[in-house]
Design a protein around this motif. Sequence first.
Motif, PDB file in Angstrom:
ATOM      1  N   GLU A 167      -7.479  -4.444   5.953  1.00 50.88           N
ATOM      2  CA  GLU A 167      -8.356  -4.366   5.682  1.00 50.88           C
ATOM      3  C   GLU A 167      -8.572  -2.334   5.935  1.00 50.88           C
ATOM      4  O   GLU A 167      -8.644  -1.905   5.344  1.00 50.88           O
ATOM      5  N   LYS A 168      -8.259  -2.549   7.519  1.00 50.50           N
ATOM      6  CA  LYS A 168      -8.536  -1.421   8.139  1.00 50.50           C
ATOM      7  C   LYS A 168      -7.191  -0.305   7.503  1.00 50.50           C
ATOM      8  O   LYS A 168      -7.225   0.824   7.236  1.00 50.50           O
ATOM      9  N   TYR A 169      -5.674  -0.468   7.329  1.00 48.17           N
ATOM     10  CA  TYR A 169      -5.060   0.364   6.684  1.00 48.17           C
ATOM     11  C   TYR A 169      -5.540   0.711   5.478  1.00 48.17           C
ATOM     12  O   TYR A 169      -5.083   1.246   5.038  1.00 48.17           O
ATOM     13  N   LEU A 170      -5.630  -0.670   4.555  1.00 48.76           N
ATOM     14  CA  LEU A 170      -6.285  -0.150   3.659  1.00 48.76           C
ATOM     15  C   LEU A 170      -7.068   1.575   3.094  1.00 48.76           C
ATOM     16  O   LEU A 170      -6.728   2.017   2.230  1.00 48.76           O
ATOM     17  N   PHE A 171      -8.206   0.833   4.316  1.00 43.86           N
ATOM     18  CA  PHE A 171      -9.110   1.967   4.175  1.00 43.86           C
ATOM     19  C   PHE A 171      -9.177   3.675   4.497  1.00 43.86           C
ATOM     20  O   PHE A 171      -9.673   4.139   4.923  1.00 43.86           O
ATOM     21  N   ARG A 172      -7.757   3.375   5.441  1.00 43.43           N
ATOM     22  CA  ARG A 172      -7.180   4.505   5.862  1.00 43.43           C
ATOM     23  C   ARG A 172      -6.141   5.128   5.092  1.00 43.43           C
ATOM     24  O   ARG A 172      -6.143   6.480   4.957  1.00 43.43           O
ATOM     25  N   GLU A 173      -5.510   4.346   4.014  1.00 46.31           N
ATOM     26  CA  GLU A 173      -4.558   5.204   3.513  1.00 46.31           C
ATOM     27  C   GLU A 173      -4.711   5.263   2.097  1.00 46.31           C
ATOM     28  O   GLU A 173      -4.129   6.153   1.913  1.00 46.31           O
ATOM     29  N   MET A 174      -5.999   4.369   1.083  1.00 46.27           N
ATOM     30  CA  MET A 174      -5.718   4.806   0.384  1.00 46.27           C
ATOM     31  C   MET A 174      -6.772   5.588   0.095  1.00 46.27           C
ATOM     32  O   MET A 174      -8.299   5.783   0.439  1.00 46.27           O
ATOM     33  N   GLU A 175      -6.896   6.230  -1.885  1.00 48.90           N
ATOM     34  CA  GLU A 175      -8.007   6.830  -2.438  1.00 48.90           C
ATOM     35  C   GLU A 175      -9.248   6.182  -2.619  1.00 48.90           C
ATOM     36  O   GLU A 175      -9.970   6.428  -2.442  1.00 48.90           O
ATOM     37  N   THR A 176      -8.841   4.829  -3.188  1.00 51.05           N
ATOM     38  CA  THR A 176     -10.077   4.213  -3.338  1.00 51.05           C
ATOM     39  C   THR A 176      -9.637   2.204  -3.262  1.00 51.05           C
ATOM     40  O   THR A 176      -9.918   1.627  -3.776  1.00 51.05           O
ATOM     41  N   PRO A 177     -10.389   1.875  -2.283  1.00 51.71           N
ATOM     42  CA  PRO A 177      -9.636   1.180  -1.420  1.00 51.71           C
ATOM     43  C   PRO A 177     -11.226   0.135  -1.754  1.00 51.71           C
ATOM     44  O   PRO A 177     -12.504   0.114  -1.584  1.00 51.71           O
TER      45      PRO A 177
ATOM     46  N   VAL B 124       0.653  -1.194  -0.211  1.00 54.19           N
ATOM     47  CA  VAL B 124      -0.122  -0.061  -0.085  1.00 54.19           C
ATOM     48  C   VAL B 124       1.021   1.378  -0.029  1.00 54.19           C
ATOM     49  O   VAL B 124       0.727   2.238  -0.566  1.00 54.19           O
ATOM     50  N   ASP B 125       2.051   1.142   0.784  1.00 58.50           N
ATOM     51  CA  ASP B 125       3.250   2.001   0.858  1.00 58.50           C
ATOM     52  C   ASP B 125       3.640   2.750  -0.456  1.00 58.50           C
ATOM     53  O   ASP B 125       3.627   3.342  -0.580  1.00 58.50           O
ATOM     54  N   ALA B 126       3.908   2.000  -0.994  1.00 63.08           N
ATOM     55  CA  ALA B 126       4.530   1.800  -2.418  1.00 63.08           C
ATOM     56  C   ALA B 126       3.717   2.073  -3.654  1.00 63.08           C
ATOM     57  O   ALA B 126       3.808   2.929  -4.360  1.00 63.08           O
ATOM     58  N   ALA B 127       1.780   1.879  -3.108  1.00 57.81           N
ATOM     59  CA  ALA B 127       1.522   2.200  -4.329  1.00 57.81           C
ATOM     60  C   ALA B 127       1.061   3.073  -3.915  1.00 57.81           C
ATOM     61  O   ALA B 127       0.606   4.437  -5.472  1.00 57.81           O
ATOM     62  N   LYS B 128       1.141   4.050  -3.028  1.00 54.57           N
ATOM     63  CA  LYS B 128       0.955   5.350  -2.804  1.00 54.57           C
ATOM     64  C   LYS B 128       2.317   6.194  -3.453  1.00 54.57           C
ATOM     65  O   LYS B 128       1.813   7.641  -4.220  1.00 54.57           O
ATOM     66  N   ALA B 129       3.128   5.453  -3.395  1.00 56.91           N
ATOM     67  CA  ALA B 129       4.496   7.077  -3.683  1.00 56.91           C
ATOM     68  C   ALA B 129       4.248   6.805  -5.237  1.00 56.91           C
ATOM     69  O   ALA B 129       4.546   7.743  -5.637  1.00 56.91           O
ATOM     70  N   GLU B 130       3.977   5.643  -6.195  1.00 55.62           N
ATOM     71  CA  GLU B 130       3.472   5.886  -7.506  1.00 55.62           C
ATOM     72  C   GLU B 130       1.842   6.224  -7.648  1.00 55.62           C
ATOM     73  O   GLU B 130       2.030   6.014  -8.681  1.00 55.62           O
ATOM     74  N   GLY B 131       1.410   7.164  -7.269  1.00 52.73           N
ATOM     75  CA  GLY B 131       0.468   7.666  -6.898  1.00 52.73           C
ATOM     76  C   GLY B 131      -0.621   6.725  -7.860  1.00 52.73           C
ATOM     77  O   GLY B 131      -1.987   7.041  -8.141  1.00 52.73           O
ATOM     78  N   ILE B 132      -1.102   5.141  -7.162  1.00 50.63           N
ATOM     79  CA  ILE B 132      -2.340   4.220  -7.648  1.00 50.63           C
ATOM     80  C   ILE B 132      -2.993   4.361  -7.134  1.00 50.63           C
ATOM     81  O   ILE B 132      -2.789   4.710  -5.198  1.00 50.63           O
ATOM     82  N   ARG B 133      -4.421   4.928  -6.959  1.00 51.71           N
ATOM     83  CA  ARG B 133      -5.476   4.908  -6.399  1.00 51.71           C
ATOM     84  C   ARG B 133      -6.364   3.989  -6.151  1.00 51.71           C
ATOM     85  O   ARG B 133      -7.047   3.756  -5.005  1.00 51.71           O
ATOM     86  N   LYS B 134      -6.255   2.719  -6.368  1.00 49.66           N
ATOM     87  CA  LYS B 134      -7.074   1.740  -6.440  1.00 49.66           C
ATOM     88  C   LYS B 134      -6.105   0.901  -5.907  1.00 49.66           C
ATOM     89  O   LYS B 134      -5.595   0.039  -6.596  1.00 49.66           O
ATOM     90  N   VAL B 135      -6.614  -0.471  -5.098  1.00 54.44           N
ATOM     91  CA  VAL B 135      -6.311  -1.511  -4.482  1.00 54.44           C
ATOM     92  C   VAL B 135      -6.944  -2.262  -3.996  1.00 54.44           C
ATOM     93  O   VAL B 135      -8.194  -2.025  -3.154  1.00 54.44           O
ATOM     94  N   ILE B 136      -7.670  -3.125  -4.521  1.00 56.37           N
ATOM     95  CA  ILE B 136      -8.635  -5.209  -3.814  1.00 56.37           C
ATOM     96  C   ILE B 136      -7.972  -5.426  -3.872  1.00 56.37           C
ATOM     97  O   ILE B 136      -7.283  -5.764  -3.622  1.00 56.37           O
ATOM     98  N   LEU B 137      -8.208  -5.915  -1.688  1.00 60.22           N
ATOM     99  CA  LEU B 137      -7.705  -6.608  -1.462  1.00 60.22           C
ATOM    100  C   LEU B 137      -8.897  -8.209  -1.677  1.00 60.22           C
ATOM    101  O   LEU B 137     -10.196  -7.490  -1.088  1.00 60.22           O
ATOM    102  N   ILE B 138      -8.502  -9.266  -1.338  1.00 56.60           N
ATOM    103  CA  ILE B 138      -9.231 -10.019  -1.297  1.00 56.60           C
ATOM    104  C   ILE B 138      -9.139 -10.838   0.026  1.00 56.60           C
ATOM    105  O   ILE B 138      -8.232 -11.202   0.662  1.00 56.60           O
ATOM    106  N   SER B 139     -10.547 -10.116   0.816  1.00 58.13           N
ATOM    107  CA  SER B 139     -10.463 -10.791   2.019  1.00 58.13           C
ATOM    108  C   SER B 139     -11.651 -11.656   2.135  1.00 58.13           C
ATOM    109  O   SER B 139     -11.638 -12.726   1.413  1.00 58.13           O
TER     110      SER B 139
END
Length: 324
Positions: free
Chosen positions: A148-158, A99-114
């Motif tokens: 999940e909690k980290y994803l929803f706290r850090e990403m623009e489109t979680p 997630v941290d690397a995705a933010k640094a690259e400007g990636i907005r959407k991360v899909i976590l399989i939960s």
Amino acid sequence: MNLFITGAAGNLGGMLASHIVAENAPAKLILMEHRTPVSKALRNNPEIEIRKGDLARPETLKGCLHGVDTIVHFAGVLFKAGPEKFLPTTNTLYFKNLVDAAKAEGIRKVILISFPHVEGPTTKASPATGHLDGSPESVHAQTRLAEEKYLFREMETPISLRAGMVYGRGILMIDAARWCAARSLLGVWRDPTPIHLISRTDFCRAVVAAATNKEAKGIYHVGDEGDDTLQSFLDLSCDLWGMHRPWRMPIWMIYTAAAACEGFSRLFGTRSPLTRDFITIGRVGYHGDTRRFRAELLPELVHPTVDSGRELLKTGPPPAAQTA
């Protein structure tokens, strides 16, 4: 769209990549490879790009994620003794690195399989509804909830796809059950455990829908319309395979078998097909509220119940050919 898949060398990640190729889904695939190579069919496809990366080493992820639009995260460790010791690292920490690397690259959407277990025990009458304040017992669910909690706290489109049990040919847990059933070794506890199923076909369609829908965001419970239990599903599967139904066993006996598997795994450095935490999470009944999933991602299912998807269970090589 450049779609990046972690865990593409694994079971569900490789299955999704193959589905996207077969269905000509509107996405260019970029697959992350660590130690285990992706399948030959995927590697030899000129339309697929393979990139090396290691979630344990954040410095390897910058170039790996260059030009990516959407990430689908599958990568993880299964069938290993003592998950309580490694899952906080291989699940929570490694996902944080991604997630941290995705933010640094400007990636907005991360899909976590939960999975719905992160909300604790649920049923069709009282389903999981998309909360992040659950108190699950198993380490698998605890660490996934932390992701999940980290994803929803850090990403623009979680996006979290909380999928029910995926069934069909080639799914590791289903193939393992078939292998055990062929040798009259398959057992299950006596108390009925509610489960929410989803066919491998509809699971892949759901992930593609989440990746390609520009409005998708939040938690989606991915499941069919059935009302099943683990016991009824295993009974049906064994009937379709022409094998003995699972033995009904006292729970202490199953935990003992899991402890023995973990002990053998530690002693000889082998995989552990059964762990005590698997049993703990397996005993939790689960069912998700799929109304948002059906409204926004997948209005129609190919297999609305396991009865309509029974052919997915019957096909495939005999269990003796799947022992590796």
